[in-house]
Design a protein around this motif. Structure first.
Motif, PDB file in Angstrom:
ATOM      1  N   HIS A 275       0.850  -1.190   0.000  1.00 45.45           N
ATOM      2  CA  HIS A 275       0.000   0.000   0.000  1.00 45.45           C
ATOM      3  C   HIS A 275       0.877   1.228   0.000  1.00 45.45           C
ATOM      4  O   HIS A 275       1.725   1.372   0.872  1.00 45.45           O
ATOM      5  CB  HIS A 275      -0.894   0.011   1.248  1.00 45.45           C
ATOM      6  N   PRO A 276       0.664   2.109  -0.951  1.00 43.80           N
ATOM      7  CA  PRO A 276       1.466   3.335  -0.935  1.00 43.80           C
ATOM      8  C   PRO A 276       1.134   4.177   0.293  1.00 43.80           C
ATOM      9  O   PRO A 276       0.016   4.107   0.815  1.00 43.80           O
ATOM     10  CB  PRO A 276       1.055   4.068  -2.214  1.00 43.80           C
ATOM     11  N   THR A 277       2.090   4.947   0.751  1.00 41.41           N
ATOM     12  CA  THR A 277       1.821   5.867   1.852  1.00 41.41           C
ATOM     13  C   THR A 277       0.964   7.019   1.319  1.00 41.41           C
ATOM     14  O   THR A 277       0.866   7.218   0.108  1.00 41.41           O
ATOM     15  CB  THR A 277       3.130   6.465   2.407  1.00 41.41           C
ATOM     16  N   GLN A 280       2.993   9.192  -0.836  1.00 41.59           N
ATOM     17  CA  GLN A 280       3.231   8.627  -2.169  1.00 41.59           C
ATOM     18  C   GLN A 280       2.016   8.808  -3.067  1.00 41.59           C
ATOM     19  O   GLN A 280       2.137   9.139  -4.242  1.00 41.59           O
ATOM     20  CB  GLN A 280       3.594   7.135  -2.060  1.00 41.59           C
ATOM     21  N   VAL A 305      15.870  10.020   2.196  1.00 40.11           N
ATOM     22  CA  VAL A 305      16.369   8.677   1.966  1.00 40.11           C
ATOM     23  C   VAL A 305      15.368   7.637   2.473  1.00 40.11           C
ATOM     24  O   VAL A 305      14.945   7.719   3.622  1.00 40.11           O
ATOM     25  CB  VAL A 305      17.703   8.516   2.730  1.00 40.11           C
ATOM     26  N   GLY A 308      10.704   6.149  -0.417  1.00 38.47           N
ATOM     27  CA  GLY A 308       9.985   5.378  -1.423  1.00 38.47           C
ATOM     28  C   GLY A 308       9.688   6.133  -2.703  1.00 38.47           C
ATOM     29  O   GLY A 308       8.586   6.063  -3.249  1.00 38.47           O
ATOM     30  N   THR A 310      11.183   5.527  -5.615  1.00 39.50           N
ATOM     31  CA  THR A 310      11.290   4.677  -6.799  1.00 39.50           C
ATOM     32  C   THR A 310       9.935   4.163  -7.277  1.00 39.50           C
ATOM     33  O   THR A 310       9.631   4.203  -8.466  1.00 39.50           O
ATOM     34  CB  THR A 310      12.202   3.467  -6.493  1.00 39.50           C
ATOM     35  N   ARG A 467       9.570   1.235   9.901  1.00 40.84           N
ATOM     36  CA  ARG A 467      11.013   1.525  10.000  1.00 40.84           C
ATOM     37  C   ARG A 467      11.391   1.781  11.453  1.00 40.84           C
ATOM     38  O   ARG A 467      10.650   2.437  12.173  1.00 40.84           O
ATOM     39  CB  ARG A 467      11.361   2.775   9.200  1.00 40.84           C
ATOM     40  N   ARG A 648      16.393  -0.229   6.670  1.00 39.13           N
ATOM     41  CA  ARG A 648      15.384  -0.339   5.621  1.00 39.13           C
ATOM     42  C   ARG A 648      14.434  -1.490   5.897  1.00 39.13           C
ATOM     43  O   ARG A 648      13.388  -1.596   5.286  1.00 39.13           O
ATOM     44  CB  ARG A 648      16.048  -0.526   4.260  1.00 39.13           C
TER      45      ARG A 648
HETATM   46  P1  ADP Z   1      14.256   6.274  -1.863  1.00 39.70           P
HETATM   47  O1  ADP Z   1      13.203   7.310  -1.739  1.00 39.70           O
HETATM   48  O2  ADP Z   1      15.390   6.510  -0.935  1.00 39.70           O
HETATM   49  O3  ADP Z   1      14.704   6.079  -3.286  1.00 39.70           O
HETATM   50  P2  ADP Z   1      13.246   3.631  -2.186  1.00 39.70           P
HETATM   51  O4  ADP Z   1      12.374   3.970  -3.314  1.00 39.70           O
HETATM   52  O5  ADP Z   1      14.517   2.905  -2.486  1.00 39.70           O
HETATM   53  O6  ADP Z   1      13.606   4.935  -1.363  1.00 39.70           O
HETATM   54  O7  ADP Z   1      12.381   2.843  -1.118  1.00 39.70           O
HETATM   55  C1  ADP Z   1      12.952   2.370   0.075  1.00 39.70           C
HETATM   56  C2  ADP Z   1      12.390   1.037   0.454  1.00 39.70           C
HETATM   57  O8  ADP Z   1      11.050   1.178   0.919  1.00 39.70           O
HETATM   58  C3  ADP Z   1      12.320   0.048  -0.691  1.00 39.70           C
HETATM   59  O9  ADP Z   1      12.713  -1.213  -0.218  1.00 39.70           O
HETATM   60  C4  ADP Z   1      10.861   0.057  -1.077  1.00 39.70           C
HETATM   61  O10 ADP Z   1      10.489  -1.176  -1.637  1.00 39.70           O
HETATM   62  C5  ADP Z   1      10.177   0.291   0.245  1.00 39.70           C
HETATM   63  N1  ADP Z   1       8.884   0.954   0.142  1.00 39.70           N
HETATM   64  C6  ADP Z   1       8.584   2.013  -0.636  1.00 39.70           C
HETATM   65  N2  ADP Z   1       7.308   2.401  -0.470  1.00 39.70           N
HETATM   66  C7  ADP Z   1       6.776   1.564   0.455  1.00 39.70           C
HETATM   67  C8  ADP Z   1       5.487   1.446   1.061  1.00 39.70           C
HETATM   68  N3  ADP Z   1       4.489   2.276   0.760  1.00 39.70           N
HETATM   69  N4  ADP Z   1       5.311   0.475   1.987  1.00 39.70           N
HETATM   70  C9  ADP Z   1       6.321  -0.363   2.291  1.00 39.70           C
HETATM   71  N5  ADP Z   1       7.552  -0.310   1.759  1.00 39.70           N
HETATM   72  C10 ADP Z   1       7.788   0.642   0.850  1.00 39.70           C
END
Ligand code: ADP
Ligand code: MG
Length: 763
Positions: A275-277, A280, A305, A308, A310, A467, A648
């Motif tokens: 689920h996206p935050t 997000q 950092v 999420g 990506t 986290r 992470r």
């Molecule tokens: P950054 O913003 O630093 O690029 P990433 O995109 O690498 O961060 O995401 C960090 C970690 O969090 C990844 O392992 C990703 O799969 C996980 N992640 C991202 N969004 C969520 C979410 N909504 N719920 C759980 N895990 C998430």
């Protein structure tokens, strides 16, 4: 008579020889010298008498030199002079001051500024490490002498060597201001100046260099005198005006209006692993609403950092792909590109559709590269992930719809624009792809809008759930054994660790991963480091005196640097011999890097010894320990990024900052901040304050010029004002501004952008 655009060589007191020294510093015209304001002011209106000094205070003293001596103590050479006024005397000391030998003669007049301390044994007062300036003798002409004492004296950053030191600049600038009188054209409309109660340009320049009597010293130091504010406003106004034009031009460009049908939504839902935050969701909403517009999107996605970013980018890229376009994701390093590629493949494999993804990096073998480029050109590759290789000349896309640039701060702005200017040809020549740039640098919004100029910003201000905070400790290098013991324990719990070094091998610090020219560990700071920590720590070599200061000071530290390659060898045959240790750095070829990263990701390597190649983006949830050796040599942003590699997953994570022998006060402050907080915003603010925006943003990298007088943090309020006034000037003509004045503003803008913001004009 001189003018602002008089070549510097013709400025009185300069000449071709000195002009040649000034050119590399960007001082080509009279104007360049005048817009280099003093970095501090010394109040010599009322220098202090020696009998009124008190321990603990900062004082300005003018006195006569009585004697000088270099004292060789066990710990370090100390240089000491005695100065006097009548029958009063004061000692001044410089630790490691061997370089001062021969600089002073008895009978010379000297201006000193520094901290007064009481000596512990004799209780006599001393001035510690003062700033000083030898004053002209009575033999010098009276006019020059008047620049030095009895006034608020400007102090300039040296332009190199004693010859071009503050005193020289003071004299040349003073004469230049005389010669240029009544010849400095106003570049701002009178109506604006009157409304904001700011002085004219010429008067402001004169008063900023030679503040009139009665100017408050504190106001000068805060850069809040009317003269300073006027010059700062001027700089920010033209910056904002230029950006305003750029934004406006951007809105006239033709882009792709993507559709977001139910089918598109379903395609995205299919691949989402969690689920996206809320953040997000909001960011994606903003991005998609831009993508639907018929103008090219220029959006910045900011998020600390691990926030999420990506997955948000990936969803946007799916929108483009589902509309029949290609999407490209550009990452700053091969490791990161590869990781994105692997993650995207895994994610898109969840879909019932057969997405075609390609990886393009510089070190692929030529055949492979050619084949990938063919797939891109023919439109077969729907999602292309890569490094700089993506923007090489020979790269073409059939229908490029969306470009995502990850960790934007790592790229030059030119590259950003080149990428943007690669429109999909089959869609008519004038269409530009949408662009999303992502950064983990958390900067305040107005600043972001200014720095990234034409970009709108979305912010991920929330971390995904689950986290746990990273426990951060700092330890001296001598306790390395305890650290390795801790690493072994964590590995026994089936966790993994990173150990990061500032250099790849040997002790040379000219290696690519750590760019010392941009880093806070520059020679200026190193000088300070040497002179202050030397008081506490025993220097390695006793006979280093003068050379310490004539060479870049870091050279002394080089011999003590631990490097990734050396420590890899040492650890795997020593303290970590029972563990599976891997080595990763920028000089490995791409295949090797990929193999190592994959093995670490799969848990086949317990401990990864590395350089900062792993700084950005690398994502291995099972890694719980980040050891940074020589942490004093890393910038705050880097340390924060490195720490972001752990914490992470749900398991408790640790960041251990090990230090080398010399830690400068600035480095102390950085390390303390790292221990104190994990909030990227807070760290960014601090970093910004400590380094100044130029270094913080790596302005050359971000494509912004170094500011001449403004400081984006200190002058935030003026920035807002400048932005407002610039928008007003551009969009709502003021009847009080004459046509001539308007013309002058545009001319000035054209000239100053040409000269200083040339890069950005490329967009
Ligand atoms: P950054 O913003 O630093 O690029 P990433 O995109 O690498 O961060 O995401 C960090 C970690 O969090 C990844 O392992 C990703 O799969 C996980 N992640 C991202 N969004 C969520 C979410 N909504 N719920 C759980 N895990 C998430
Ligand atoms: Mg990332």
């Amino acid at each position: 008579m001189a003018a602002l655009d008089t070549p510097i060589t013709y400025v009185r007191g300069v000449g071709p020889r000195i002009a040649a020294l000034l050119a590399p510093k960007g001082i080509l015209l009279a104007e360049d010298l005048l817009y280099r304001l003093p970095f501090r002011y010394e109040d010599r209106q009322n220098p202090r008498s020696l009998d009124e000094l008190k321990p603990g205070e900062m004082a300005s003293v003018i006195a006569e030199i009585r004697g000088a001596a270099l004292l060789h103590t066990k710990r370090q050479p100390i240089f000491e002079i005695t100065v006097g006024q009548g029958n009063l005397a004061l000692k001044c000391v410089w630790f490691n001051g061997g370089y001062l030998q021969g600089r002073f003669r008895a009978g010379q007049t000297i201006a000193l500024f520094g901290k007064i301390e009481a000596s512990r044994s004799t209780r006599n007062l001393k001035m510690i490490q003062p700033q000083f300036e030898l004053l002209p003798d009575s033999a010098d002409d009276e006019a020059t002498r008047l620049l030095e004492v009895g006034r608020i004296t400007p102090v300039y950053e040296s332009l190199g060597g004693p010859q071009l030191a503050s005193r020289w600049q003071r004299k040349v600038i003073f004469q230049l201001l005389e010669n240029i009188r009544n010849n400095v054209p106003e570049c701002l409309p009178k109506a604006i100046l009157e409304r904001l109660k700011l002085p004219a340009r010429e008067a402001a320049l004169a008063a900023a260099h030679f503040p009139p009597e009665g100017t408050r010293a504190t106001a000068l130091m805060e850069a809040s005198t009317p003269a300073q504010r006027r010059l700062i406003f001027e700089e920010l106004f033209f910056l904002e005006l230029g950006l305003e034009l750029k934004r406006r031009r951007g809105r006239e460009h033709k882009g792709i209006a993507f559709a977001t049908s139910d089918a598109v939504r379903a395609a995205i839902r299919e691949v989402l692993p969690f689920h996206p935050t809320t953040a997000q969701k909001r960011a994606l909403g903003e991005i998609v609403s831009d993508m639907r517009q018929p103008h090219p999107m220029r959006r910045l996605l900011q998020g600390d950092v691990g926030s999420g970013k990506t997955i948000v980018a990936l969803q946007a890229m799916l929108v483009a792909i589902e509309n029949g376009y290609q999407a490209a994701l550009m990452a700053p390093t091969e490791i990161l590109a590869t990781q994105h590629y692997l993650a995207a493949r895994k994610l898109l494999a969840r879909s019932s559709k057969n997405y075609r993804i390609a990886l393009l990096t510089g070190s692929l073998d030529p055949d492979r590269k050619r084949s990938v480029r063919g797939q891109m050109r023919r439109g077969e590759a729907q999602l292309v992930i890569g490094t700089h290789a993506l923007i090489e000349e020979s790269v073409e896309f059939a229908r490029l719809g969306l470009v995502v640039v990850d960790e934007q701060h790592r790229f030059g702005v030119m590259q950003r624009f080149r990428l943007m200017k690669k429109p999909g040809e089959s869609d008519g020549p004038a269409t530009e792809p949408d662009v999303l740039v992502m950064t983990a640098t958390p900067i305040p919004r107005t600043l972001a809008l200014t720095l990234y100029g034409d970009l709108e910003a979305s912010v991920l201000d929330e971390l995904p759930p689950g986290r746990t905070p990273v426990v951060t400790r700092r330890l001296p290098g001598q306790r390395a054994d305890d650290v390795w013991e801790f690493v072994r324990k964590q590995v026994a719990l089936h966790r993994q660790a990173y150990i990061v070094y500032p250099v790849i091998e040997g002790s040379r610090d000219d290696q690519p991963e750590l760019d010392f020219s941009q880093d806070p560990t520059d020679s200026r700071e190193a000088n300070i480091a040497l002179s202050t920590t030397a008081a506490r720590k025993k220097p390695r070599k006793q006979n280093k005196k003068a050379s310490l200061f004539t060479e870049p000071a870091l050279s002394d530290g080089k011999s003590e640097l631990r490097s990734a390659t050396d420590m890899y060898e040492q650890l795997r045959s020593g303290a970590l011999r029972d563990l599976r240790v891997g080595l990763l750095h920028g000089r490995l070829d791409a295949d090797e890097k990929e193999v190592i990263m994959r093995r670490f990701q799969r848990g086949e390597i317990d401990v990864l010894v590395s350089t900062t190649v792993i700084e950005v983006g690398v994502d291995v949830a099972n890694a719980t320990v980040m050891v940074v050796d020589h942490a004093e040599r890393f910038g705050l942003a880097q340390l924060h990024q490195l720490r972001g590699r752990v914490g992470r997953g749900a398991a408790k994570s640790y960041c251990i900052l090990m230090t080398g022998e010399r830690v400068s006060p600035q480095a102390e402050e950085r390390l303390a901040a790292m221990v104190r907080t994990q909030n990227g915003f807070e760290l960014a603010e601090l970093d910004l304050n400590m380094r100044g925006p130029g270094e913080f943003f790596g302005t050359r990298q971000a494509g912004l010029p170094g500011f001449r007088v403004a400081n984006l943090i200190r002058d935030r309020e003026l920035l807002e004002l400048a932005k407002l006034e610039a928008a007003r000037f551009a969009n709502a003509p003021d009847p009080n501004v004459t046509e001539l004045e308007r013309q002058r503003v545009w001319d000035h803008l054209r000239n100053s952008w040409q000269r200083r913001y040339g890069l950005m004009e490329a967009g």
